[in-house]
Scaffold this motif. Structure first.
Motif, PDB file in Angstrom:
ATOM      1  N   ASP A 117      -5.969   8.972  -2.097  1.00  0.00           N
ATOM      2  CA  ASP A 117      -5.256   8.785  -0.834  1.00  0.00           C
ATOM      3  C   ASP A 117      -4.362   7.548  -0.782  1.00  0.00           C
ATOM      4  OD1 ASP A 117      -6.436  11.069   0.322  1.00  0.00           O
ATOM      5  OD2 ASP A 117      -8.218   9.909   0.890  1.00  0.00           O
ATOM      6  N   ALA A 118      -4.713   6.524  -1.521  1.00  0.00           N
ATOM      7  CA  ALA A 118      -3.937   5.283  -1.407  1.00  0.00           C
ATOM      8  C   ALA A 118      -4.149   4.383  -2.613  1.00  0.00           C
ATOM      9  CB  ALA A 118      -4.320   4.531  -0.129  1.00  0.00           C
ATOM     10  N   THR A 119      -3.171   3.524  -2.853  1.00  0.00           N
ATOM     11  CA  THR A 119      -3.285   2.497  -3.892  1.00  0.00           C
ATOM     12  C   THR A 119      -2.548   1.255  -3.435  1.00  0.00           C
ATOM     13  OG1 THR A 119      -3.089   2.055  -6.263  1.00  0.00           O
ATOM     14  CG2 THR A 119      -1.209   3.136  -5.191  1.00  0.00           C
ATOM     15  N   GLN A 163      -0.618  10.659   4.517  1.00  0.00           N
ATOM     16  CA  GLN A 163       0.728  10.361   5.018  1.00  0.00           C
ATOM     17  C   GLN A 163       0.693  10.114   6.526  1.00  0.00           C
ATOM     18  OE1 GLN A 163       3.581  13.319   3.958  1.00  0.00           O
ATOM     19  NE2 GLN A 163       5.338  12.168   4.706  1.00  0.00           N
ATOM     20  N   SER A 185       3.600   2.700   3.015  1.00  0.00           N
ATOM     21  CA  SER A 185       2.895   2.463   4.281  1.00  0.00           C
ATOM     22  C   SER A 185       3.639   1.471   5.152  1.00  0.00           C
ATOM     23  CB  SER A 185       1.491   1.922   3.990  1.00  0.00           C
ATOM     24  OG  SER A 185       1.577   0.625   3.403  1.00  0.00           O
ATOM     25  N   VAL A 244       0.856  -1.192   0.000  1.00  0.00           N
ATOM     26  CA  VAL A 244       0.000   0.000   0.000  1.00  0.00           C
ATOM     27  C   VAL A 244       0.887   1.235   0.000  1.00  0.00           C
ATOM     28  CG1 VAL A 244      -1.636   1.380   1.363  1.00  0.00           C
ATOM     29  CG2 VAL A 244      -1.963  -1.101   1.129  1.00  0.00           C
ATOM     30  N   ILE A 273      -1.351   1.437   8.441  1.00  0.00           N
ATOM     31  CA  ILE A 273      -1.986   0.396   7.634  1.00  0.00           C
ATOM     32  C   ILE A 273      -1.440  -0.955   8.060  1.00  0.00           C
ATOM     33  CG2 ILE A 273      -2.448  -0.461   5.309  1.00  0.00           C
ATOM     34  CD1 ILE A 273      -3.628   2.292   5.795  1.00  0.00           C
ATOM     35  N   LEU A 322      -9.472   5.575  -2.661  1.00  0.00           N
ATOM     36  CA  LEU A 322      -8.578   4.591  -3.260  1.00  0.00           C
ATOM     37  C   LEU A 322      -8.550   4.731  -4.772  1.00  0.00           C
ATOM     38  CD1 LEU A 322      -9.669   1.491  -1.139  1.00  0.00           C
ATOM     39  CD2 LEU A 322      -7.899   3.190  -0.625  1.00  0.00           C
ATOM     40  N   LEU A 373      -7.867   0.546   5.009  1.00  0.00           N
ATOM     41  CA  LEU A 373      -8.043   1.499   3.909  1.00  0.00           C
ATOM     42  C   LEU A 373      -9.446   2.098   3.884  1.00  0.00           C
ATOM     43  CD1 LEU A 373      -6.223  -0.452   1.039  1.00  0.00           C
ATOM     44  CD2 LEU A 373      -5.332   1.456   2.392  1.00  0.00           C
ATOM     45  N   LEU A 394       0.773   5.527   0.024  1.00  0.00           N
ATOM     46  CA  LEU A 394      -0.116   6.586   0.494  1.00  0.00           C
ATOM     47  C   LEU A 394       0.157   7.917  -0.195  1.00  0.00           C
ATOM     48  CD1 LEU A 394       0.153   5.783   4.312  1.00  0.00           C
ATOM     49  CD2 LEU A 394      -1.702   5.112   2.761  1.00  0.00           C
TER      50      LEU A 394
END
Length: 310
Positions: A218-220, A159, A242, A152, A163, A174, A169, A154
């Motif tokens: 925000d995240a992937t 930040q 993360s 993951v 996680i 996402l 998440l 961020l």
């Protein structure tokens, strides 16, 4: 007289053995590497070859006492190709004896479903090379030398977010590429609990990590090596790791033809020695790779079934 004939016969045998040893030492160890897979392997005109797999290939060849010859190739995506078929075609055509950075999964090591395949584009390829098909053989893996998980990553607004699993998440915006492994993981998690927070991008057209760095998301969830490559190209990037690794990942190693047992044994011997000396981890650090040692299972089984069962 018989004594001298025996001596001459033994001398001839020793001379032949010495000549064979010289030829073996002069025979290059040919390893195929993808020309555009940073930080594993990179080949660009006018620049020195670089990457973790380049450093490791050099060390393997040195351990074997042979010069190294890298055969660079370029992966392509079409209905008639796959990493398995590309590697098999290169090996079966004699372009190289080993293919590096190969994901060790059960489906990538099975007998090919077709008898022939086209070669990927490779350095020095002719027009005829691009047209012809190669009779395929059976593949055999070396022992693994690096673990390649999903992680993951961020964006700036998330930040510092802790996680410890995919469930953490929830509540984040996402982003994922359609049809990717990360897409399958996020979309099926906990019976689709995250679906409404997922934005899909088109691979090859949209800039996933660029959009994340801009703060659009925000995240992937991506391959760890891909994040390493982005960080190397953009040292001031706003995205951060993360530290969480998805529990299903694949080891990478070499793959060769199953008929070349002596080479695979020599390769494993060299890998064992380099790992024991800490050299492989050192190569990872030099190349900017977040190095993780291989782990069980050595060969990953049906990844899609594992995801569904999570």
């Amino acid at each position: 007289m018989k004594h001298w004939l025996a001596v001459w016969g033994m001398a001839a045998i020793l001379a032949a053995a010495a000549a064979t040893a010289v030829r073996a030492a002069d025979d290059p160890l040919k390893i195929c590497l993808d020309e555009d897979r940073p930080p594993l392997s990179v080949h660009q005109k006018g620049r020195p070859d670089s990457g973790f797999d380049v450093l490791l290939a050099q060390a393997i060849a040195e351990r074997m006492g042979r010069p190294l010859k890298i055969q660079w190739f370029e992966s392509r995506l079409d209905e008639d190709s796959s990493p398995q078929l590309e590697a098999n075609a290169l090996l079966s055509d004699g372009r190289c004896s080993l293919v590096g950075g190969y994901a060790l999964t059960s489906d990538s090591l099975v007998k090919p479903g077709m008898k022939t395949a086209r070669l990927p584009d490779f350095a020095g390829a002719t027009r005829d090379d691009r047209r012809r098909r190669v009779a395929l053989g059976l593949l055999a893996p070396s022992q693994p030398y690096v673990y390649s998980p999903m992680t993951v990553v961020l964006g700036p607004k998330a930040q510092g977010r802790k996680i410890g699993g995919i469930g953490d998440l929830a509540g984040l915006r996402l982003v994922i590429e359609s049809g990717s492994l990360g897409d399958a993981i996020l979309m099926t998690f906990d019976k689709g609990r995250l679906i409404d927070s997922i934005t899909h991008l088109v691979p090859g057209r949209d800039d996933l990590l660029g959009a994340l760095a801009r703060g659009d998301h925000d995240a992937t969830l991506i391959d760890l090596g891909r994040f390493d490559a982005h960080r190397a190209a953009h040292p001031d990037t706003a995205i951060t790791p993360s530290g969480y690794y998805y529990p299903i990942g694949a080891n990478r190693g070499y793959v060769g033809l199953a008929s070349d047992t002596a080479l695979m044994e020599a390769t494993n011997k060299a890998l064992t020695a380099l790992a024991a000396e800490g050299k492989i981890a050192e190569f990872g650090k030099q190349a900017g790779l977040t190095y993780l040692p291989p782990r069980e299972p050595v060969i990953l089984g049906d990844v899609w079934m594992k995801i569904i069962q999570q």
